[in-house]
Write a protein that holds these residues in place. Structure first.
Motif, PDB file in Angstrom:
ATOM      1  N   ARG A  31     -53.212  56.131 -39.559  1.00  0.00           N
ATOM      2  CA  ARG A  31     -53.408  54.724 -39.187  1.00  0.00           C
ATOM      3  C   ARG A  31     -52.355  54.269 -38.175  1.00  0.00           C
ATOM      4  O   ARG A  31     -52.645  53.462 -37.283  1.00  0.00           O
ATOM      5  CB  ARG A  31     -53.315  53.874 -40.456  1.00  0.00           C
ATOM      6  N   HIS A 457     -51.929  46.486 -45.658  1.00  0.00           N
ATOM      7  CA  HIS A 457     -51.229  47.142 -44.560  1.00  0.00           C
ATOM      8  C   HIS A 457     -51.579  46.586 -43.172  1.00  0.00           C
ATOM      9  O   HIS A 457     -50.869  46.843 -42.205  1.00  0.00           O
ATOM     10  CB  HIS A 457     -51.516  48.640 -44.574  1.00  0.00           C
ATOM     11  N   LYS A 458     -52.657  45.808 -43.032  1.00  0.00           N
ATOM     12  CA  LYS A 458     -53.102  45.376 -41.707  1.00  0.00           C
ATOM     13  C   LYS A 458     -52.031  44.604 -40.937  1.00  0.00           C
ATOM     14  O   LYS A 458     -51.829  44.860 -39.733  1.00  0.00           O
ATOM     15  CB  LYS A 458     -54.373  44.537 -41.828  1.00  0.00           C
ATOM     16  N   MET A 461     -49.763  46.997 -39.277  1.00  0.00           N
ATOM     17  CA  MET A 461     -50.376  47.656 -38.127  1.00  0.00           C
ATOM     18  C   MET A 461     -50.359  46.734 -36.903  1.00  0.00           C
ATOM     19  O   MET A 461     -50.082  47.162 -35.770  1.00  0.00           O
ATOM     20  CB  MET A 461     -51.826  48.042 -38.445  1.00  0.00           C
ATOM     21  N   LEU A 462     -50.646  45.439 -37.127  1.00  0.00           N
ATOM     22  CA  LEU A 462     -50.604  44.480 -36.028  1.00  0.00           C
ATOM     23  C   LEU A 462     -49.191  44.372 -35.453  1.00  0.00           C
ATOM     24  O   LEU A 462     -49.009  44.297 -34.237  1.00  0.00           O
ATOM     25  CB  LEU A 462     -51.067  43.114 -36.528  1.00  0.00           C
ATOM     26  N   GLN A 515     -55.628  39.749 -32.306  1.00  0.00           N
ATOM     27  CA  GLN A 515     -55.872  40.540 -33.506  1.00  0.00           C
ATOM     28  C   GLN A 515     -57.038  41.512 -33.336  1.00  0.00           C
ATOM     29  O   GLN A 515     -57.002  42.631 -33.798  1.00  0.00           O
ATOM     30  CB  GLN A 515     -56.141  39.610 -34.685  1.00  0.00           C
TER      31      GLN A 515
END
Length: 518
Positions: A31, A457-458, A461-462, A515
């Motif tokens: 990821r 987790h998003k 990641m961003l 996003q």
């Protein structure tokens, strides 16, 4: 009681948790597009940069605080235990866990920075309890993690570290001119138990001096002691390796053959090699366990991803250098035992010696007579003592969360006295019970945290994509959660709302990637 502890331990550390730790690390590795490889140079750069403030510590101090928690007896006794019950192949799976765990550490520590806050005294606080509540909106889940961490870090795990200190010192004293034989009675107790109890009292007093000084004293102590103790230990391992250079190729052959089940003696231990390698790997480097984010949140940085990179490097340092040093010490000298799946001894380099720090002590002693046991005991003291110190900080942070970030001096005092008491108790108790209780604490935290970061987790990641984009533009990255669509990052939103919309001393923010493009 022992049977109950072992039964609970077996449930918590089932195959499901083993595969979840591996699976999470593998998922985050893909990821993040192998950030632990692509960003290695950036990890090093950020580790030595950064400044502290009245509210937070520097990036290096945060690294030292987290390393204080990561580098403990799991790096010496834990590695020896993994080899004893998983064979030499367990070392390979510890490496795998370290590589994959670097991405897991990035995610959890970046989340801790995104959702950090200030307590009533203005200090930065954060960790899984904070990002679970702010990002998931599940107060009960956050409270469950906080209570589990207070119990584990404050009362279960310190005993493991204290027991190892006491045992290693007792091993050095056995038969020495100072202690003589430890077979008799001291003060109405078996001599060895009385000595361990006394050692526990001394360690507890030293701990009190540090923890009653607050987070700043913990950070300053860690940044001085942790690098010194880790590099000294690695240097000793390298020395032993050089003195045993002719055995090094054979050592690597045994590790890899055992890891894949092709070794003649240890081939039947493939499953155990994976299980013990992952289990002790998680215990040693703590990736996914939820301990590292507490120190990461205390760092003063302009972008959350910065501390994510620093804490990813912490996993490399812990596993690839410190844990590997322990493994090479015992494997290169042959000073270890291996027990097969049926309990029978497959290899006995140290007949009658229990799995633990005694392997490393015997390894160094075999090459440097008169130095080995004492050196490992000293290393173990520093490793374990700084870990107990870090445990206190984690427990205090979660106690602050439970207290809604308001000062409640009596609860803090109770925690301090409680951890001091558990250090004395743990030093005196049986090592097997201490390890089992510690495993329960680690397992509970790991279950709760890994499930959370897989869901949450998003935002991490961003933050990673945003950081990389700003770096490509040649500017110092600064964080704007609103531009990324990250909600409830109240600290950063308030920081961006300062005069001119930028933090004092930093460049104006670059508009991050929307996003949908991340």
């Amino acid at each position: 009681m022992e049977s109950v502890i072992n039964a609970v331990n077996g449930i918590i550390w089932s195959q499901a948790l083993i595969f979840m730790c591996l699976g999470a690390g593998l998922y985050f590795t893909f990821r993040t597009r192998f950030m632990q490889v692509r960003g290695f140079v950036e990890m090093i750069r950020l580790t030595v940069r950064g400044q502290s403030s009245d509210a937070g510590v520097s990036s290096f101090q945060a690294l030292a605080m987290s390393m204080a928690g990561r580098i403990g007896i799991g790096n010496i006794a834990g590695v020896a235990t993994a080899i004893a019950f998983g064979g030499p192949g367990a070392v390979f799976w510890m490496w795998v866990m370290g590589f994959l765990g670097a991405s897991t550490s990035f995610v959890e520590c970046t989340l801790a920075q995104i959702y950090k806050t200030r307590d009533a005294e203005g200090r930065y606080r954060g960790g899984p309890a904070y990002y679970i509540e702010k990002a998931m909106g599940l107060k009960w889940y956050a409270l469950a993690f906080a209570v589990a961490t207070i119990a584990a870090a404050g009362f279960l795990m310190p005993g493991v570290q204290a027991n190892a200190i006491a045992d290693s010192v007792a091993n050095v004293c056995q038969g020495s001119a100072l202690c003589g034989s430890l077979d008799g009675q001291w003060l109405g107790l078996p001599a060895r138990d009385a000595l361990k109890l006394g050692i526990g009292v001394v360690v507890a007093l030293l701990l009190g001096v540090i923890i009653f000084g607050g987070v700043k004293r913990i950070a300053h102590f860690a940044e001085i002691v942790v690098p010194f103790m880790a590099l000294g230990y690695i240097l000793m391992a390298v020395t032993v390796m050089v003195l045993n250079a002719e055995y090094v190729p054979e050592m690597f052959r045994i590790i890899f053959e055992s890891a894949f089940g092709t070794h003649a003696a240890f081939g039947a231990m493939l499953g155990l090699a994976v299980e013990w390698g992952v289990k002790r790997g998680v215990y040693a480097n703590e990736a996914g366990q939820g301990t590292g984010p507490h120190a990461a949140a205390a760092a003063e940085v302009s972008h959350p991803a910065k501390q994510g990179y620093v804490q990813a490097f912490a996993i490399y340092f812990d596993t690839m250098l410190v844990c590997t040093s322990s493994a090479f010490l015992v494997l290169a000298t042959g000073k270890y035992n291996v027990h097969g799946p049926d309990g029978k001894e497959l290899y006995g380099g140290l007949p009658g010696v229990e799995a633990g720090a005694g392997y490393a002590q015997a390894a160094v002693e075999s090459m440097l007579p008169g130095w080995g046991a004492g050196f490992i005991a000293l290393a173990l003291f520093f490793f374990a003592f700084t870990t107990i110190m870090a445990y206190y900080y984690m427990a205090e942070t979660n106690l602050t969360y439970v207290n809604a970030n308001r000062p409640r001096p009596l609860t803090v005092l109770a925690l301090r006295l409680g951890i001091i008491a558990m250090v004395i108790f743990g030093a005196y108790r049986n090592a097997t019970q201490a390890w089992a209780l510690g495993d329960i604490g680690v397992g509970l935290m790991a279950w709760l945290n890994i499930v959370a970061i897989l869901i949450l987790h998003k935002p991490a990641m961003l933050a990673l994509r945003d950081y990389e984009r700003q770096k490509k533009l040649g500017v110092e990255p600064v964080f704007d959660p609103d531009a990324l669509g990250i909600r409830n990052a109240d600290f950063w939103r308030g920081r961006r709302a300062g005069p001119g919309g930028a933090v004092a001393g930093e460049a104006a923010p670059v508009r991050p990637v929307p996003q949908g493009e991340a």
